[in-house]
Design an enzyme around this catalytic site. Structure first.
Site, mmCIF file in Angstrom:
data_model
loop_
_atom_site.group_PDB
_atom_site.id
_atom_site.type_symbol
_atom_site.label_atom_id
_atom_site.label_comp_id
_atom_site.label_asym_id
_atom_site.label_seq_id
_atom_site.Cartn_x
_atom_site.Cartn_y
_atom_site.Cartn_z
ATOM 1 N N GLU A 163 -43.979 -12.090 -13.199
ATOM 2 C CA GLU A 163 -44.969 -11.863 -14.267
ATOM 3 C C GLU A 163 -46.254 -12.685 -14.141
ATOM 4 O O GLU A 163 -46.667 -13.327 -15.104
ATOM 5 C CB GLU A 163 -44.302 -12.124 -15.622
ATOM 6 C CG GLU A 163 -43.053 -11.289 -15.816
ATOM 7 C CD GLU A 163 -42.350 -11.549 -17.147
ATOM 8 O OE1 GLU A 163 -42.780 -12.433 -17.894
ATOM 9 O OE2 GLU A 163 -41.364 -10.846 -17.431
ATOM 10 N N ASN A 185 -42.081 -9.524 -9.143
ATOM 11 C CA ASN A 185 -41.396 -8.811 -10.230
ATOM 12 C C ASN A 185 -42.237 -8.843 -11.511
ATOM 13 O O ASN A 185 -42.731 -9.896 -11.909
ATOM 14 C CB ASN A 185 -40.051 -9.536 -10.479
ATOM 15 C CG ASN A 185 -39.136 -8.819 -11.431
ATOM 16 O OD1 ASN A 185 -38.865 -7.625 -11.273
ATOM 17 N ND2 ASN A 185 -38.636 -9.531 -12.439
ATOM 18 N N HIS A 192 -38.285 -2.574 -18.934
ATOM 19 C CA HIS A 192 -37.849 -2.788 -20.318
ATOM 20 C C HIS A 192 -38.593 -1.752 -21.155
ATOM 21 O O HIS A 192 -39.792 -1.900 -21.403
ATOM 22 C CB HIS A 192 -38.232 -4.198 -20.795
ATOM 23 C CG HIS A 192 -37.500 -5.283 -20.062
ATOM 24 N ND1 HIS A 192 -36.152 -5.496 -20.233
ATOM 25 C CD2 HIS A 192 -37.920 -6.191 -19.148
ATOM 26 C CE1 HIS A 192 -35.781 -6.515 -19.469
ATOM 27 N NE2 HIS A 192 -36.825 -6.951 -18.797
ATOM 28 N N GLU A 249 -34.706 -4.656 -14.206
ATOM 29 C CA GLU A 249 -34.253 -5.162 -15.517
ATOM 30 C C GLU A 249 -34.188 -4.061 -16.561
ATOM 31 O O GLU A 249 -34.550 -4.274 -17.729
ATOM 32 C CB GLU A 249 -35.210 -6.277 -16.015
ATOM 33 C CG GLU A 249 -35.440 -7.383 -15.008
ATOM 34 C CD GLU A 249 -36.262 -8.553 -15.536
ATOM 35 O OE1 GLU A 249 -36.549 -8.590 -16.744
ATOM 36 O OE2 GLU A 249 -36.605 -9.429 -14.736
ATOM 37 N N ASP A 261 -33.659 -1.741 -19.536
ATOM 38 C CA ASP A 261 -32.952 -1.520 -20.801
ATOM 39 C C ASP A 261 -33.805 -0.582 -21.641
ATOM 40 O O ASP A 261 -35.016 -0.474 -21.429
ATOM 41 C CB ASP A 261 -32.572 -2.818 -21.548
ATOM 42 C CG ASP A 261 -33.674 -3.842 -21.697
ATOM 43 O OD1 ASP A 261 -34.859 -3.466 -21.674
ATOM 44 O OD2 ASP A 261 -33.344 -5.037 -21.872
HETATM 45 C C1 XIL Z 1 -34.881 -13.288 -20.594
HETATM 46 C C2 XIL Z 1 -33.404 -13.527 -20.861
HETATM 47 O O1 XIL Z 1 -32.758 -12.296 -21.004
HETATM 48 C C3 XIL Z 1 -33.232 -14.359 -22.111
HETATM 49 O O2 XIL Z 1 -31.863 -14.711 -22.278
HETATM 50 C C4 XIL Z 1 -34.090 -15.622 -22.027
HETATM 51 O O3 XIL Z 1 -34.021 -16.315 -23.224
HETATM 52 C C5 XIL Z 1 -35.519 -15.274 -21.702
HETATM 53 O O4 XIL Z 1 -35.577 -14.501 -20.531
HETATM 54 N N1 XIL Z 1 -38.336 -10.594 -18.009
HETATM 55 C C6 XIL Z 1 -37.632 -11.367 -17.117
HETATM 56 C C7 XIL Z 1 -36.370 -12.002 -17.523
HETATM 57 O O5 XIL Z 1 -38.015 -11.448 -15.941
HETATM 58 O O6 XIL Z 1 -36.150 -13.223 -16.896
HETATM 59 C C8 XIL Z 1 -36.296 -12.165 -19.030
HETATM 60 O O7 XIL Z 1 -35.001 -12.639 -19.353
HETATM 61 C C9 XIL Z 1 -36.615 -10.876 -19.727
HETATM 62 C C10 XIL Z 1 -38.013 -10.424 -19.405
#
Ligand code: XIL
Length: 373
Positions: A158, A206, A242, A270, A272
């Site tokens: 990020e 990422n 996400h 990731e 969801d």
């Molecule tokens: C999130 C985790 O799921 C949480 O448990 C933590 O508190 C914060 O990070 N993008 C990412 C992940 O690359 O590392 C993040 O994970 C979600 C968003």
């Protein structure tokens, strides 16, 4: 036609029919995501928390369904460098050990991020020289520790903003490692150190909200194209994914296409799909489960159809443990493939179907791309 030629033709046809039958039996009857994924050489993974490995339902579902895991938090700075220069690999090592027992790959996450860093780092007053040394030492220590155990790393997480610009932050310009104003150069430097520490790991950039074609993904595209041109050791781009019912990215296939045309691989890292919930955690509209399934199926299908998309991963697998409820202050939940009782949801079936239906002809091509540096 001479007899032996005729016989040969018949035998060839019978053999071809048997192969087709075998393939279709395999594709129709995959018993798990990992079985369906193996047929097309794709990694199917999930983020995990080693704290739950002792829960049999958690561990059994993981072992049955996935061929790749990634620590949700256990390899981040907070876990691996809880005090300056003091490294702790306990939780990350548990993820590696679980994966070894169950013949899974481990995706490492992540070596550098501007968020969720330990308080000592966030609130410390460091000079650029100190930050340069700290960033180098951290990346090299963690990537060296997991050398040969982690097959791929999210090296930088990020770093770009919504317009494709380099985000301000501790590693870039607050005060940064001495490369402030030099745009993505600090990102390039992270990749060089990671490669130095583990030359065999696949190295990824990422990010989120950059899955389709937009200003942010244009910025990422420009950055990685420049890295490839200059020989910065990068192997791929992670698309976090996400999403929600109203913000499903368009043109994901086109984005995968342009990134892989640079000689990179792409992984969905990731995924969801958040759904609106009430204060008891129940869905506002139970038919949302079908909408959610459709989105999962579409994205899994896009990945499965493209040889350059080498992994499909979700951010957790049971709705019992998902970061979404906390992250959205209770407005959204139930974003994953299994419900809180570890039962497969329609979304699970949709991903299974998408992987099972994918054309196995590109499997070899995908394996070649996955292995390429
Ligand atoms: C999130 C985790 O799921 C949480 O448990 C933590 O508190 C914060 O990070 N993008 C990412 C992940 O690359 O590392 C993040 O994970 C979600 C968003």
């Amino acid at each position: 036609m001479p007899m032996d030629r005729q016989l040969k033709n018949i035998l060839t046809s019978v053999l071809a029919a048997l192969v087709l039958l075998f393939i279709s039996v395999l594709s129709c009857h995959a018993q798990s995501l990992s079985q369906a994924a193996a047929r097309i050489n794709v990694q199917v993974g999930t983020a995990v928390n080693p704290f739950f490995f002792s829960n049999p339902q958690y561990a059994q579902t993981l072992a049955r369904e996935f061929n790749m895991i990634e620590p949700e938090n256990a390899m981040k700075w907070t876990a691996t460098e809880p005090a300056p220069g003091k490294f702790n690999f306990t939780a990350g090592d548990e993820v590696v050990a679980f994966a070894a027992v169950h013949h899974m790959k481990v995706r490492g996450h992540n070596l550098l991020w501007g968020q969720h860093n330990p308080a000592w780092l966030d609130s410390g007053q460091f000079t650029t020289e100190q930050l340069h040394e700290m960033m180098k030492a951290h990346i090299i220590a963690v990537a060296s520790h997991y050398r040969g155990k982690v097959f791929a790393w999210d090296v930088v997480n990020e770093a770009l903003g919504n317009h494709g610009e380099v985000k301000p932050g501790i590693w870039y310009d607050r005060p940064g490692i001495g490369l402030a104003g030099k745009e993505t150069e600090y990102v390039a430097q992270a990749f060089r150190w990671a490669h130095q520490a583990d030359p065999d790991a696949l190295l990824f950039y990422n990010d989120y909200d950059a899955e389709g074609l937009n200003a942010k993904s244009n910025g990422i595209y420009a950055m990685v194209k420049d890295f490839k041109k200059r020989g910065v050791p990068i192997d791929g781009v992670g698309l976090q994914m996400h999403v929600g019912l109203d913000n499903v990215p368009k043109d994901v296939a086109a984005n995968i296409e342009r990134l892989t045309a640079l000689g990179l691989q792409v992984q969905i890292t990731e995924m969801d799909v958040r759904l609106p919930i009430n204060s008891s955690g129940e869905l506002l509209d139970p038919t949302d489960l079908e909408r959610q399934a459709k989105i999962y199926g579409e994205i899994a299908g896009i990945c499965a159809a493209h040889p350059g998309c080498t992994a499909f991963q979700t951010w957790g697998f049971t709705d019992r443990y998902s970061w979404i409820v906390h992250f959205t202050h209770g407005k959204y939940g139930q974003p994953l493939l299994f419900n809180a009782a570890y039962e497969p949801k329609p979304a699970y079936q949709a991903v299974l179907d998408a992987l099972s239906k994918a054309n196995p002809k590109i499997a070899r091509r995908r394996a070649e791309i996955a292995a390429r540096h």
